[in-house]
Design a protein around this motif. Structure first.
Motif, PDB file in Angstrom:
ATOM      1  N   VAL A  51     -12.856   4.622  -5.915  1.00 24.44           N
ATOM      2  CA  VAL A  51     -12.948   6.227  -5.492  1.00 24.44           C
ATOM      3  C   VAL A  51     -13.760   6.187  -4.442  1.00 24.44           C
ATOM      4  N   LYS A  52     -15.167   5.822  -4.648  1.00 24.76           N
ATOM      5  CA  LYS A  52     -16.159   6.124  -3.849  1.00 24.76           C
ATOM      6  C   LYS A  52     -16.080   5.475  -2.497  1.00 24.76           C
ATOM      7  N   SER A  53     -15.306   4.391  -2.335  1.00 27.32           N
ATOM      8  CA  SER A  53     -15.173   3.587  -1.164  1.00 27.32           C
ATOM      9  C   SER A  53     -14.253   4.340  -0.256  1.00 27.32           C
ATOM     10  N   LEU A  54     -13.089   5.089  -0.667  1.00 26.22           N
ATOM     11  CA  LEU A  54     -12.357   5.856   0.029  1.00 26.22           C
ATOM     12  C   LEU A  54     -13.041   6.943   0.601  1.00 26.22           C
ATOM     13  N   GLN A  55     -13.855   7.438  -0.100  1.00 28.66           N
ATOM     14  CA  GLN A  55     -14.556   8.837   0.484  1.00 28.66           C
ATOM     15  C   GLN A  55     -15.409   8.601   1.271  1.00 28.66           C
ATOM     16  N   ASP A  56     -16.212   7.377   1.254  1.00 24.88           N
ATOM     17  CA  ASP A  56     -17.028   6.554   2.367  1.00 24.88           C
ATOM     18  C   ASP A  56     -16.072   6.846   3.662  1.00 24.88           C
ATOM     19  N   GLY A  57     -14.955   5.979   3.344  1.00 28.71           N
ATOM     20  CA  GLY A  57     -14.173   5.935   4.591  1.00 28.71           C
ATOM     21  C   GLY A  57     -13.598   7.144   5.530  1.00 28.71           C
ATOM     22  N   VAL A  58     -13.503   7.998   4.500  1.00 33.70           N
ATOM     23  CA  VAL A  58     -13.304   9.482   5.047  1.00 33.70           C
ATOM     24  C   VAL A  58     -14.548   9.986   5.935  1.00 33.70           C
ATOM     25  N   ASP A  59     -15.532   9.990   5.300  1.00 32.31           N
ATOM     26  CA  ASP A  59     -16.786  10.309   5.936  1.00 32.31           C
ATOM     27  C   ASP A  59     -17.017   9.650   7.181  1.00 32.31           C
ATOM     28  N   ILE A 107     -12.348  -0.362   5.499  1.00 32.30           N
ATOM     29  CA  ILE A 107     -11.856   0.093   4.050  1.00 32.30           C
ATOM     30  C   ILE A 107     -10.465   0.294   4.155  1.00 32.30           C
ATOM     31  N   LEU A 108      -9.941   0.969   5.083  1.00 29.96           N
ATOM     32  CA  LEU A 108      -8.485   1.172   5.041  1.00 29.96           C
ATOM     33  C   LEU A 108      -7.774  -0.021   5.279  1.00 29.96           C
ATOM     34  N   PHE A 109      -8.205  -1.103   6.080  1.00 27.16           N
ATOM     35  CA  PHE A 109      -7.321  -2.205   5.744  1.00 27.16           C
ATOM     36  C   PHE A 109      -7.662  -2.937   4.522  1.00 27.16           C
ATOM     37  N   THR A 110      -8.483  -2.836   3.922  1.00 27.66           N
ATOM     38  CA  THR A 110      -8.662  -3.855   2.673  1.00 27.66           C
ATOM     39  C   THR A 110      -8.047  -3.136   1.626  1.00 27.66           C
ATOM     40  N   PHE A 111      -7.885  -1.721   1.708  1.00 29.94           N
ATOM     41  CA  PHE A 111      -6.963  -0.863   0.617  1.00 29.94           C
ATOM     42  C   PHE A 111      -5.769  -1.274   0.797  1.00 29.94           C
ATOM     43  N   ILE A 112      -5.074  -1.471   2.221  1.00 28.37           N
ATOM     44  CA  ILE A 112      -3.628  -1.710   2.547  1.00 28.37           C
ATOM     45  C   ILE A 112      -3.374  -2.896   2.070  1.00 28.37           C
ATOM     46  N   GLU A 113      -4.195  -3.909   2.446  1.00 29.61           N
ATOM     47  CA  GLU A 113      -3.875  -5.386   2.203  1.00 29.61           C
ATOM     48  C   GLU A 113      -3.918  -5.439   0.441  1.00 29.61           C
ATOM     49  N   TYR A 116      -3.068  10.587 -11.327  1.00 29.97           N
ATOM     50  CA  TYR A 116      -4.243  10.412 -11.014  1.00 29.97           C
ATOM     51  C   TYR A 116      -4.471   9.663  -9.724  1.00 29.97           C
ATOM     52  N   GLU A 117      -3.584   8.738  -9.416  1.00 29.25           N
ATOM     53  CA  GLU A 117      -3.578   8.009  -8.204  1.00 29.25           C
ATOM     54  C   GLU A 117      -3.341   8.928  -6.864  1.00 29.25           C
ATOM     55  N   ALA A 118      -2.418   9.596  -7.216  1.00 29.37           N
ATOM     56  CA  ALA A 118      -2.230  10.626  -6.101  1.00 29.37           C
ATOM     57  C   ALA A 118      -3.116  11.217  -5.313  1.00 29.37           C
ATOM     58  N   ARG A 119      -4.053  11.586  -6.343  1.00 23.48           N
ATOM     59  CA  ARG A 119      -5.523  12.440  -6.003  1.00 23.48           C
ATOM     60  C   ARG A 119      -6.622  11.669  -5.421  1.00 23.48           C
ATOM     61  N   VAL A 120      -6.832  10.178  -6.047  1.00 25.71           N
ATOM     62  CA  VAL A 120      -7.833   9.749  -5.569  1.00 25.71           C
ATOM     63  C   VAL A 120      -7.830   8.394  -4.478  1.00 25.71           C
ATOM     64  N   ILE A 121      -6.485   7.831  -4.587  1.00 23.78           N
ATOM     65  CA  ILE A 121      -6.153   6.829  -3.597  1.00 23.78           C
ATOM     66  C   ILE A 121      -5.097   7.535  -2.453  1.00 23.78           C
ATOM     67  N   GLY A 122      -3.835   7.921  -2.895  1.00 25.10           N
ATOM     68  CA  GLY A 122      -2.849   8.550  -2.070  1.00 25.10           C
ATOM     69  C   GLY A 122      -3.347   9.475  -1.258  1.00 25.10           C
ATOM     70  N   ALA A 123      -4.350  10.376  -1.359  1.00 23.83           N
ATOM     71  CA  ALA A 123      -4.496  11.484  -0.454  1.00 23.83           C
ATOM     72  C   ALA A 123      -5.687  11.040   0.469  1.00 23.83           C
ATOM     73  N   GLN A 124      -6.306  10.002   0.182  1.00 25.16           N
ATOM     74  CA  GLN A 124      -7.282   9.721   1.112  1.00 25.16           C
ATOM     75  C   GLN A 124      -7.075   8.712   2.364  1.00 25.16           C
ATOM     76  N   ILE A 125      -6.180   7.912   2.004  1.00 18.61           N
ATOM     77  CA  ILE A 125      -5.989   6.590   2.983  1.00 18.61           C
ATOM     78  C   ILE A 125      -5.329   7.323   4.168  1.00 18.61           C
ATOM     79  N   PRO A 126      -4.392   8.286   4.010  1.00 19.33           N
ATOM     80  CA  PRO A 126      -3.746   8.940   5.462  1.00 19.33           C
ATOM     81  C   PRO A 126      -4.938   9.536   6.175  1.00 19.33           C
ATOM     82  N   ILE A 127      -6.038  10.081   5.600  1.00 25.47           N
ATOM     83  CA  ILE A 127      -7.185  10.739   6.338  1.00 25.47           C
ATOM     84  C   ILE A 127      -7.790   9.792   7.083  1.00 25.47           C
ATOM     85  N   ILE A 128      -8.259   8.532   6.619  1.00 25.31           N
ATOM     86  CA  ILE A 128      -8.994   7.616   7.021  1.00 25.31           C
ATOM     87  C   ILE A 128      -8.125   7.250   8.235  1.00 25.31           C
TER      88      ILE A 128
END
Length: 846
Positions: free
Chosen positions: A120-128, A148-154, A179-191
């Motif tokens: 979860v932290k990694s995706l928030q790092d990616g957003v920032d 970070i974006l590429f690693t999660f998609i892979e 749970y996933e919608a909030r901590v994974i699904g919501a962040q990837i598109p913003i990055i």
């Protein structure tokens, strides 16, 4: 499974709804009709934000703190880029010959809590990092976010999505999409939205599998977004708060789509089109039909629904002003004023359902509500939230330059919008340095709640009066009957037990049912049935109140409310309950509560028990100044323990088998005083006294109840002093009658005595003798069942036609004040007070 380069349709359970989960990516061409970023901000806004950072100290502070958060992460060096990604709990396959995946979450044998926090932290790092790339145009930030974006998609590509999964099956979280919608699904598109321009211009991403730089695969990204859209639309539970909790993922992923038509298509599923598993904003708003409505769950859940909805409304009104969501749905932001209106004078909340006593002020929701008002030219929202925010700033309660702490639990991450969205200046209608006043009365219909308050001008936190009554059937609600809490000396003293740990015996069979509440239990068997997990009860109904909700009232000193409840699911026989609560203010530092509880049942041998819990160390009983003898009575409440318990299905009603140290009196016909002492709430002892007038037959029991929550650290684990009054037979003509008054050590009680007033063997009210500023006063308080009932005192010369009335007399018998809470006429001797009509109220001081 992860679907790639082919058509696949996942059907909704409703055959008429279909979405495309993928498209033919081999022939896919990036649409050119969108400029990124576009979800949180547009390129045209960048200079305005930079100017805000340059000219506003609070914005500069946010910007600098955000940079510090990701300073160790953003780098142009390949070794450091790899090191950043290796902080993740990577799962390697085939001897590291391909890109790693990430562990499955929230399942047995899956990721640990520490590993989930890292993900979860990694995706928030990616957003920032993405936000800082937008603001600074420094590529090191783009590389951080893009890697970070590429690693999660892979990683996601290698995980399975079961199209036939249950209502909460997910992707990286196989059994918990909510749970996933909030901590994974919501962040990837913003990055993606923030680093898109870097990638589109040929920026490379670091691939752990090849240990080098590769091109970013836009097709895989688009497919990822579509998969999360599909999950949001096909997973979930109605009716509940789930659709709102999933909506950040739905909206973010929709706006990350590069095809304009698809964006428009899927966005309707948030704005106004429902599926069997996902409710649109239009449908959610039905729960906010009236101004003051809140989402019908206990407060923690309700506040999330409002806050997430306000965030998405603000996002979309910024994204496309023609949507006008803030204008269409103004009662959602108004809910935060409603939460404010519920608070006790010490800013604690009433306990109802699985709620809490304390909630932090969600300034982000208030700022966005203010922004919604500005975007939609809603003067009321701008004024209400502007005034509250300015007063909070002036008092030092709110610091706009404080970047909110990250939360690594189940919540979408939108902290950077503090910097990107907040208005440069907040307007207020006046110079305000105090919080807006709360209304004297408030009603929450779904929970059957009536709030009454009488605020003192002299040290209002300590000296104000407030009572909470209520009970209803809703998600995370409790089976309580007409529950009650009382405030005094800066604390909630008369307390509901609150909530314990979910799925435990004591939570299910005490905290969630009658015995954990200040209520009446009929026939030892008040119960629940149906609705949410079989905790369904009839809602507490509002019979009458003065002041009426959100009005000032006719008297500055007096108010009353009457609530009714049908104990329909009583395990012996249904019972009718009615509770009258009056707040009587005597001065700016003194006052008391009058609680009158009527109950009757069709049971052959009916009996009723009045339960009251008060925070403290002890409770002692006297009658006519002499200690009341009590005898050990350990078996009195044990019968309910023999009932069957099935988790979230069958309960051991009414739950009083958890009472310990049980001691009871015989039948008492003299006045009774119960004195609660709390020595650890402040530096001085605090007392609550309960005075019961002489009765024609009542029993009293002293018990130690389980610990109550939300009572402060000193009492959090201590048992709760509690008394129970029992009346054999009908308690309607001769109701439970208690006067409550609190005081701090060193002060004096004002109430001297309480006597019943009867006429024709029927209760008509009480006579309360008080001492105020050295003067003795008598208050005659009258209560009748119907608006047209008449009381005529044979020896007092009092006449009253109405439901609730009060006369205050001095020691010489002179009338000092008269109050018709509801009725047409009140008189004594030659002095009278007449209301406009039979259903009116009136007040006069002499």
């Amino acid at each position: 499974m992860y679907i790639k380069k082919k058509f696949l349709f996942f059907p909704f359970r409703w055959a008429k709804y279909f979405i495309v989960a993928s498209t033919i990516f081999s022939t896919y061409t990036l649409a050119s009709d969108i400029e990124r970023p576009s979800i949180w901000v547009k390129n045209s806004e960048r200079q305005v934000i930079l100017d805000k950072i340059r000219t506003e100290a609070w914005a500069k502070s946010l910007f600098e703190v955000m940079k510090q958060r990701v300073k160790p992460l953003a780098s142009n060096e390949l070794t450091e880029r790899r090191a950043l990604l290796e902080q993740l709990p990577l799962v390697w396959k085939n001897g590291k010959s391909q890109s790693p995946t990430l562990p499955l979450q929230k399942i047995k044998g899956g990721a640990t809590d520490v590993e989930r926090r890292s993900v979860v932290k990694s995706l928030q790092d990616g957003v920032d990092c993405g936000v800082l790339y937008y603001l600074t145009q420094e590529e090191k930030y783009a590389k951080c976010g893009a890697d970070i974006l590429f690693t999660f998609i892979e990683a996601l590509k290698q995980l399975e999505v079961r199209k036939d999964g249950g209502m909460n099956s997910g992707w990286m979280f196989p059994t918990n999409h909510l749970y996933e919608a909030r901590v994974i699904g919501a962040q990837i598109p913003i990055i993606y939205d923030f680093v898109y321009s870097y990638l589109k211009q040929g920026g490379k991403v670091y691939d752990l599998g090849s240990s080098g730089l590769v091109d970013f695969n836009f097709d895989d990204a688009q497919e990822t977004f579509k998969t999360y859209i599909w999950l949001a639309l096909n997973r979930g539970l109605l009716p509940s708060n789930w659709p709102v909790l999933e909506s950040s993922s739905l909206v973010h992923n929709t706006l990350a789509l590069d095809d304009r038509k698809e964006r428009a298509k899927y966005l309707t599923y948030y704005t106004h089109t429902d599926t069997q598993n996902q409710a649109s904003l239009k449908t959610v708003y039905r729960m906010f039909e009236n101004e003051g409505d809140i989402w019908p769950e206990s407060l923690g859940y309700s506040r999330h629904v409002a806050a997430y909805s306000i965030y998405l409304m603000t996002l979309l009104d910024r994204y496309d002003p023609s949507l006008n969501l803030g204008d269409k749905y103004p009662n959602i932001p108004a809910a935060f004023m409603s939460y404010y209106d519920l608070q006790f004078p010490n800013e604690k909340y009433p306990f109802f359902g699985d709620g809490h006593r304390n909630y932090k002020v969600e300034y982000s929701a208030l700022e966005m509500s203010y922004l919604l008002g500005k975007l939609n030219k809603n003067h009321k929202l701008v004024t209400n939230f502007g005034n509250y925010l300015v007063s909070s700033l002036n008092k030092g309660d709110y610091d706009r330059g404080h970047l909110h702490k990250r939360v690594y639990g189940a919540a979408p991450y939108y902290v950077p919008t503090q910097l990107l969205w907040y208005s440069k200046k907040i307007e207020s209608s006046a110079d305000v340095d105090v919080d807006p006043p709360r209304p004297r009365t408030k009603r929450l219909e779904f929970a059957g709640i009536n709030i009454q308050r009488n605020i003192s001008t002299a040290n209002p936190v300590k000296n104000s009066l407030m009572a909470f009554l209520g009970g209803g059937s809703y998600i995370h609600g409790h089976a309580s009957g007409i529950d009650m809490e009382l405030y005094g000396q800066g604390h909630v003293l008369g307390v509901t037990a609150g909530k314990s740990k979910y799925r435990t015996d004591i939570h299910e069979n005490y905290y969630r049912i009658f015995a954990g509440h200040n209520t009446v239990i009929s026939n030892g068997a008040s119960g629940s049935k149906g609705d949410w997990i079989n905790l369904g009860i009839d809602n507490v109904q509002a019979v009458d109140a003065e002041p009426s909700y959100y009005t000032d009232g006719v008297s500055p000193k007096h108010s009353f409310s009457i609530s009714s409840f049908y104990d329909e699911h009583n395990l012996v026989a249904p019972a009718h309950h009615q509770r009258t609560m009056a707040l009587i203010k005597l001065s700016e530092t003194q006052g008391y509560y009058l609680d009158i509880f009527q109950a009757k049942s069709n049971a052959d041998e009916q009996f009723h028990d009045y339960v009251y819990h008060n925070v403290g160390d002890s409770v002692n009983f006297t009658s006519s100044g002499i200690e009341l003898p009590l005898n050990e009575d350990s078996n009195r409440y044990k019968a309910s323990n023999s009932l069957e318990w099935k988790l979230q299905s069958k309960y051991k009603h009414p739950g009083w088998h958890y009472f310990q140290e049980v001691h009871s009196s015989g039948v008492i016909q003299k006045p009774i005083e119960a004195l609660f002492t709390a020595a650890k709430l402040s530096d001085k002892k605090i007392f609550m006294r309960a005075m019961m007038p002489a009765d024609n037959g009542i029993e009293i029991t002293k018990v130690s109840a389980p610990p109550s929550y939300g009572v402060g650290k000193a009492y959090h684990k201590k048992t709760t002093p509690t008394f129970i009054l029992r009346r054999q037979g009908d308690a309607w003509k001769n109701p439970f009658t208690v006067v409550y008054e609190s005081k701090t050590e060193g002060d004096d009680f004002t109430v001297q005595s309480v006597e019943r007033i009867n006429a024709n063997d029927k209760f008509k009210g009480v006579k309360v003798t008080v001492s105020v500023a050295g003067k003795c006063l008598t208050q005659v308080i009258l209560l009748q069942d119907n608006i047209d009932d008449v009381y005529q005192g044979e020896n007092t010369g009092i006449y009253f036609k109405g439901r609730f009335g009060l006369i205050t007399l001095d020691d010489d018998g002179n009338v000092r004040e008269m109050y018709v809470g509801r009725g047409s006429k009140l008189s004594i001797g030659n002095t009278s007070l007449t209301a406009n009509n039979a259903k009116s109220s009136a007040y006069q001081s002499f």
